[in-house]
Structure formats: C-alpha cells, structure tokens
Design a protein around this motif. Structure first.
Motif, PDB file in Angstrom:
ATOM      1  N   THR A  56       0.832  -1.204   0.000  1.00 51.11           N
ATOM      2  CA  THR A  56       0.000   0.000   0.000  1.00 51.11           C
ATOM      3  C   THR A  56       0.867   1.254   0.000  1.00 51.11           C
ATOM      4  OG1 THR A  56      -1.719  -1.180   1.233  1.00 51.11           O
ATOM      5  CG2 THR A  56      -1.837   1.222   1.213  1.00 51.11           C
ATOM      6  N   TYR A  57       1.929   1.237   0.766  1.00 49.95           N
ATOM      7  CA  TYR A  57       2.848   2.379   0.811  1.00 49.95           C
ATOM      8  C   TYR A  57       3.495   2.609  -0.549  1.00 49.95           C
ATOM      9  CZ  TYR A  57       7.140   4.975   1.684  1.00 49.95           C
ATOM     10  OH  TYR A  57       8.155   5.873   1.613  1.00 49.95           O
ATOM     11  N   TRP A  58       3.988   1.540  -1.176  1.00 53.07           N
ATOM     12  CA  TRP A  58       4.631   1.694  -2.484  1.00 53.07           C
ATOM     13  C   TRP A  58       3.662   2.230  -3.529  1.00 53.07           C
ATOM     14  CZ3 TRP A  58       7.039  -3.729  -1.514  1.00 53.07           C
ATOM     15  CH2 TRP A  58       8.268  -3.566  -0.854  1.00 53.07           C
ATOM     16  N   LEU A  59       2.439   1.725  -3.511  1.00 53.10           N
ATOM     17  CA  LEU A  59       1.449   2.202  -4.472  1.00 53.10           C
ATOM     18  C   LEU A  59       1.118   3.671  -4.218  1.00 53.10           C
ATOM     19  CD1 LEU A  59      -0.405   1.492  -6.831  1.00 53.10           C
ATOM     20  CD2 LEU A  59      -2.137   0.753  -5.178  1.00 53.10           C
ATOM     21  N   THR A  60       0.966   4.051  -2.948  1.00 54.08           N
ATOM     22  CA  THR A  60       0.670   5.444  -2.608  1.00 54.08           C
ATOM     23  C   THR A  60       1.824   6.363  -2.994  1.00 54.08           C
ATOM     24  OG1 THR A  60      -0.625   4.641  -0.724  1.00 54.08           O
ATOM     25  CG2 THR A  60      -0.047   6.979  -0.748  1.00 54.08           C
ATOM     26  N   LEU A  61       3.039   5.939  -2.697  1.00 56.52           N
ATOM     27  CA  LEU A  61       4.202   6.741  -3.074  1.00 56.52           C
ATOM     28  C   LEU A  61       4.302   6.873  -4.586  1.00 56.52           C
ATOM     29  CD1 LEU A  61       6.781   8.228  -2.223  1.00 56.52           C
ATOM     30  CD2 LEU A  61       7.970   6.027  -2.233  1.00 56.52           C
ATOM     31  N   GLY A  62       3.999   5.796  -5.307  1.00 53.63           N
ATOM     32  CA  GLY A  62       4.021   5.858  -6.766  1.00 53.63           C
ATOM     33  C   GLY A  62       3.017   6.862  -7.305  1.00 53.63           C
ATOM     34  N   PHE A  63       1.803   6.852  -6.758  1.00 51.08           N
ATOM     35  CA  PHE A  63       0.794   7.828  -7.173  1.00 51.08           C
ATOM     36  C   PHE A  63       1.252   9.251  -6.852  1.00 51.08           C
ATOM     37  CE2 PHE A  63      -2.571   4.599  -7.743  1.00 51.08           C
ATOM     38  CZ  PHE A  63      -3.257   5.164  -8.806  1.00 51.08           C
ATOM     39  N   ALA A  64       1.818   9.451  -5.671  1.00 47.63           N
ATOM     40  CA  ALA A  64       2.263  10.786  -5.274  1.00 47.63           C
ATOM     41  C   ALA A  64       3.331  11.312  -6.232  1.00 47.63           C
ATOM     42  CB  ALA A  64       2.795  10.759  -3.843  1.00 47.63           C
ATOM     43  N   LEU A  65       4.302  10.470  -6.565  1.00 48.46           N
ATOM     44  CA  LEU A  65       5.362  10.903  -7.478  1.00 48.46           C
ATOM     45  C   LEU A  65       4.820  11.150  -8.879  1.00 48.46           C
ATOM     46  CD1 LEU A  65       8.270   8.527  -6.370  1.00 48.46           C
ATOM     47  CD2 LEU A  65       8.016  10.963  -5.879  1.00 48.46           C
ATOM     48  N   LEU A  66       3.893  10.299  -9.318  1.00 56.97           N
ATOM     49  CA  LEU A  66       3.293  10.492 -10.640  1.00 56.97           C
ATOM     50  C   LEU A  66       2.563  11.819 -10.718  1.00 56.97           C
ATOM     51  CD1 LEU A  66       2.324   9.525 -13.448  1.00 56.97           C
ATOM     52  CD2 LEU A  66       0.412   8.381 -12.277  1.00 56.97           C
ATOM     53  N   LEU A  67       1.763  12.129  -9.710  1.00 55.45           N
ATOM     54  CA  LEU A  67       0.988  13.363  -9.734  1.00 55.45           C
ATOM     55  C   LEU A  67       1.880  14.595  -9.592  1.00 55.45           C
ATOM     56  CD1 LEU A  67      -2.013  12.089  -7.626  1.00 55.45           C
ATOM     57  CD2 LEU A  67      -2.091  12.769 -10.023  1.00 55.45           C
ATOM     58  N   LEU A  68       2.913  14.495  -8.763  1.00 60.28           N
ATOM     59  CA  LEU A  68       3.865  15.601  -8.657  1.00 60.28           C
ATOM     60  C   LEU A  68       4.553  15.846  -9.997  1.00 60.28           C
ATOM     61  CD1 LEU A  68       5.474  14.901  -5.166  1.00 60.28           C
ATOM     62  CD2 LEU A  68       4.200  16.954  -5.808  1.00 60.28           C
ATOM     63  N   PHE A  69       4.900  14.776 -10.685  1.00 57.33           N
ATOM     64  CA  PHE A  69       5.542  14.912 -11.999  1.00 57.33           C
ATOM     65  C   PHE A  69       4.590  15.530 -13.008  1.00 57.33           C
ATOM     66  CE2 PHE A  69       6.310  13.080 -16.242  1.00 57.33           C
ATOM     67  CZ  PHE A  69       7.562  13.627 -16.494  1.00 57.33           C
ATOM     68  N   LEU A  70       3.322  15.094 -13.006  1.00 63.23           N
ATOM     69  CA  LEU A  70       2.351  15.630 -13.959  1.00 63.23           C
ATOM     70  C   LEU A  70       2.129  17.120 -13.728  1.00 63.23           C
ATOM     71  CD1 LEU A  70      -0.336  12.772 -14.104  1.00 63.23           C
ATOM     72  CD2 LEU A  70       1.380  13.355 -15.832  1.00 63.23           C
ATOM     73  N   VAL A  71       2.036  17.515 -12.454  1.00 57.83           N
ATOM     74  CA  VAL A  71       1.856  18.941 -12.145  1.00 57.83           C
ATOM     75  C   VAL A  71       3.096  19.733 -12.566  1.00 57.83           C
ATOM     76  CG1 VAL A  71       1.550  20.610 -10.279  1.00 57.83           C
ATOM     77  CG2 VAL A  71       0.231  18.490 -10.285  1.00 57.83           C
ATOM     78  N   PHE A  72       4.270  19.197 -12.267  1.00 55.92           N
ATOM     79  CA  PHE A  72       5.510  19.862 -12.657  1.00 55.92           C
ATOM     80  C   PHE A  72       5.574  20.040 -14.179  1.00 55.92           C
ATOM     81  CE2 PHE A  72      10.016  19.801 -13.856  1.00 55.92           C
ATOM     82  CZ  PHE A  72      10.527  20.803 -13.040  1.00 55.92           C
ATOM     83  N   LEU A  73       5.234  18.978 -14.911  1.00 55.05           N
ATOM     84  CA  LEU A  73       5.248  19.032 -16.373  1.00 55.05           C
ATOM     85  C   LEU A  73       4.237  20.047 -16.889  1.00 55.05           C
ATOM     86  CD1 LEU A  73       6.589  17.625 -18.843  1.00 55.05           C
ATOM     87  CD2 LEU A  73       4.639  16.056 -18.858  1.00 55.05           C
ATOM     88  N   LEU A  74       3.055  20.067 -16.273  1.00 57.19           N
ATOM     89  CA  LEU A  74       2.007  20.998 -16.690  1.00 57.19           C
ATOM     90  C   LEU A  74       2.448  22.444 -16.506  1.00 57.19           C
ATOM     91  CD1 LEU A  74      -1.010  21.462 -17.493  1.00 57.19           C
ATOM     92  CD2 LEU A  74      -1.527  21.394 -15.041  1.00 57.19           C
ATOM     93  N   LEU A  75       3.093  22.723 -15.371  1.00 61.53           N
ATOM     94  CA  LEU A  75       3.483  24.097 -15.067  1.00 61.53           C
ATOM     95  C   LEU A  75       4.728  24.542 -15.826  1.00 61.53           C
ATOM     96  CD1 LEU A  75       2.854  24.082 -11.214  1.00 61.53           C
ATOM     97  CD2 LEU A  75       1.377  25.004 -13.011  1.00 61.53           C
ATOM     98  N   ARG A  76       5.557  23.604 -16.235  1.00 57.71           N
ATOM     99  CA  ARG A  76       6.769  23.950 -16.975  1.00 57.71           C
ATOM    100  C   ARG A  76       6.473  24.296 -18.428  1.00 57.71           C
ATOM    101  NH1 ARG A  76      11.647  25.562 -15.744  1.00 57.71           N
ATOM    102  NH2 ARG A  76      12.692  24.193 -17.239  1.00 57.71           N
ATOM    103  N   ARG A  77       5.326  23.872 -18.911  1.00 56.69           N
ATOM    104  CA  ARG A  77       4.952  24.159 -20.290  1.00 56.69           C
ATOM    105  C   ARG A  77       4.244  25.515 -20.361  1.00 56.69           C
ATOM    106  NH1 ARG A  77       4.845  19.603 -23.572  1.00 56.69           N
ATOM    107  NH2 ARG A  77       3.098  20.431 -24.777  1.00 56.69           N
ATOM    108  N   ARG A  78       3.931  25.929 -21.584  1.00 56.25           N
ATOM    109  CA  ARG A  78       3.231  27.202 -21.760  1.00 56.25           C
ATOM    110  C   ARG A  78       1.873  27.196 -21.076  1.00 56.25           C
ATOM    111  NH1 ARG A  78       3.123  28.763 -27.971  1.00 56.25           N
ATOM    112  NH2 ARG A  78       1.972  30.511 -27.037  1.00 56.25           N
ATOM    113  N   SER A  79       1.302  25.990 -20.894  1.00 62.03           N
ATOM    114  CA  SER A  79       0.011  25.882 -20.224  1.00 62.03           C
ATOM    115  C   SER A  79       0.079  26.420 -18.796  1.00 62.03           C
ATOM    116  CB  SER A  79      -0.458  24.421 -20.210  1.00 62.03           C
ATOM    117  OG  SER A  79       0.516  23.589 -19.598  1.00 62.03           O
ATOM    118  N   GLY A  80       1.253  26.336 -18.154  1.00 59.97           N
ATOM    119  CA  GLY A  80       1.383  26.841 -16.792  1.00 59.97           C
ATOM    120  C   GLY A  80       1.114  28.326 -16.709  1.00 59.97           C
TER     121      GLY A  80
END
Length: 311
Positions: free
Chosen positions: A146-170
């Motif tokens: 459960t911890y590994w799955l939760t950590l995986g989701f957290a890192l995925l979402l942090l990456f998606l937000v980072f990618l979204l904000l780094r682009r012109r869309s941010g």
C-alpha cells in the motif's frame, strides 16, 4: 532531486516498523490531496469545497470493484481512473459556475454522492464496509504494498503537475486565475484548460480516497465524504503556500505532524485549524514556503516563467 528522494523513500518498508509505514502512507495521501487542491485553487483559481466527492467516490469504487472479483490493488488503480471519468462527466456542469457558486456546487455534488452511497446496502449503507480483498496478505507486506502504491501515485501526480506548469500551459492557467476575461482576450483557451485541471484533480483525489481505504481497510460515507477533507486541503495549501509548487508539500508535512499531536481535541482541533489558516491568510498570505523560497539564491523546483533583465 525529487526523483532521488522518491527512490530513497521506496526503501522505507525495509527499514521501519509497520505502524511507521502506515503513517507515512497517510502522509503521502495528504500530500496528494494538497497538491490536487493547489492545482485547482492555487493555479486555476477554482476554489472547491467538494473534492471529498472524488475522495469518497474513489474509496467506494474500489469496494464496488473488489466485490465483483477485481484484485484489490488493481481496483484501487481502476477506481482512480473512474474518479477522473466522473470529473469528465461533472465538468460541463460545474465549470459553468464561478467563485462561490463553483464552491457550493462541488459541495452539493459531494453531499449527493454521500447520500446515494449511504442508501446502497450492498456498499454497507451508512454503517460502512471493509475492503476484505487485502485480508489474505500478511500485514507487513500489505502495509508495504500500500505504501509503495501510494508513493508511486504521489510521485506520478507531482511529476504531472511539474510538467504541466513547466509548459506554456502553466502561464496560461495562472493567467486564467488572475483575470479570466483578460486571458480570454489574449487567446487563452479557458474551458479546455479548466477542464484539464478539474479532471486531473478528480483523478488525484479519487486516488487519495482509494489509497486511504487500502491503508485503513474500512470506510464510512460520513467520514470519507466529510467536508473535513476540504478543510484539511485548504489548511495545507494556505499554510504551505498557495500557488507554489513546494508549498503544499511543506503544508502536508506540517499538517501531518499537527494532526498526530492534536487530533485528540476533537471539534476544537478543527476550529484550531481554521483559526491558524485565517491567521496565515491575513499575516502570511504566501505561506511558510515564502520564508524559505525568498531567501534561496535559486529556485528549488523551477516552474513557470521568470523575466530577467537584459544584459
């Protein structure tokens, strides 16, 4: 650096007791909630007090799938995606609303979903239901998975937000937050960007709800659909630093510590959180991260655009 920290955190179950791993799983779910609310309100200007609709939906969708033979951890993933699909369905209605109307609209949706779940006896009704599919796994390994799955989701979402904000869309998203009409006059596509933020937040909050269930193994409509989740998210984001990438991370850690220390005070605990959030909004509106971020000679996690004078 974020990747290195994330990789290091994957070794936590091998170094700490099961109860510590469960607590860190809770921290990761709080982090997900804070980041998702910040995406909506901090960057998109969509202040929601009903994200518990997706938190509860993700938890009960996991129960629904598990009851039909889907493996529990697979059900968590599918339920998270289903929460994103729910956001797709609700977006055309809710995104027509603005300001307080949007906030109230999201809360009404959450209350309606809670009522529908409470009336469904196959989902435990108002008394709650357990996720029995994980009982066959040894407690130590269940906690680790459960911890590994939760950590995986957290890192995925942090990456998606980072990618979204780094682009012109941010920059476009923040322009919508600051002045929607002015952004539209400059050619910013308002509705597609708001739709993307709303669906991302729905997916993330649904994942947080499903992972909360996997961590606790029991859920009730009154708790998982409770408005306290919005209070928690608002607190974490305001105290950490609304509209910043690092702020919600800091706010989630601080809230996790405060929750562990002061949860025994019941309703007064929630009132205290509200008072602290108001004080931060009045006297430190940029949150705790501004105290550190303004003093660093560089940006820890650079997102968005910075204008530099020509040489």
């Amino acid at each position: 650096m974020l990747v290195a920290v994330g990789v290091g955190m994957f070794g936590v179950p091998f170094a700490f007791r099961t109860d510590v791993v469960q607590q860190l799983t809770t921290l990761c779910t709080l982090l997900i909630m804070a980041v998702m609310w910040n995406v909506l309100a901090g960057y998109g200007g969509l202040v929601s007090v009903g994200q518990q609709a997706f938190i509860g939906f993700g938890a009960y969708a996991t129960i629904f799938l598990a009851q039909r033979g889907v493996a529990a951890y697979l059900a968590v993933v599918v339920a998270s995606v289903a929460s994103g699909l729910l956001a797709v369905v609700l977006a055309p209605l809710l995104l027509r609303l603005r300001g307080g109307q949007f906030a109230v609209g999201t809360w009404v949706v959450a209350e309606a979903l809670a009522l529908l779940v409470a009336l469904d006896e196959s989902l435990g009704g108002g008394t709650g239901v357990s996720l029995r599919g994980l009982n066959a796994i040894a407690p130590d390994w269940r906690s680790a998975y459960t911890y590994w799955l939760t950590l995986g989701f957290a890192l995925l979402l942090l990456f998606l937000v980072f990618l979204l904000l780094r682009r012109r869309s941010g920059a476009a998203i923040q322009a919508i937050r600051d002045d929607e009409e002015a952004a539209a006059s400059l050619g910013v596509r308002i509705m597609p960007l708001k739709f993307m933020l709303f669906v991302l937040a729905g997916f993330g909050c649904g994942a947080a709800g499903a992972l909360t269930l996997a961590n606790t193994l029991f859920v009730q409509p009154s708790s998982i659909f409770g408005v306290q989740w919005s209070a928690y998210m608002l607190f974490m984001v305001l105290v950490g630093g609304i509209g910043t990438y690092e702020g919600p991370i800091l706010g989630a850690v601080l809230f996790f510590l405060l929750q562990d220390w002061f949860a025994q005070f019941g309703a007064w605990y929630l009132i205290g959180l509200g008072v602290v959030a108001i004080l931060f909004a009045l006297f430190l509106p940029r949150g705790l991260w501004s105290l550190a971020g303004d003093r660093l000679p560089f940006r820890l996690l650079p997102v968005g655009y910075t204008l530099r004078p020509g040489r």
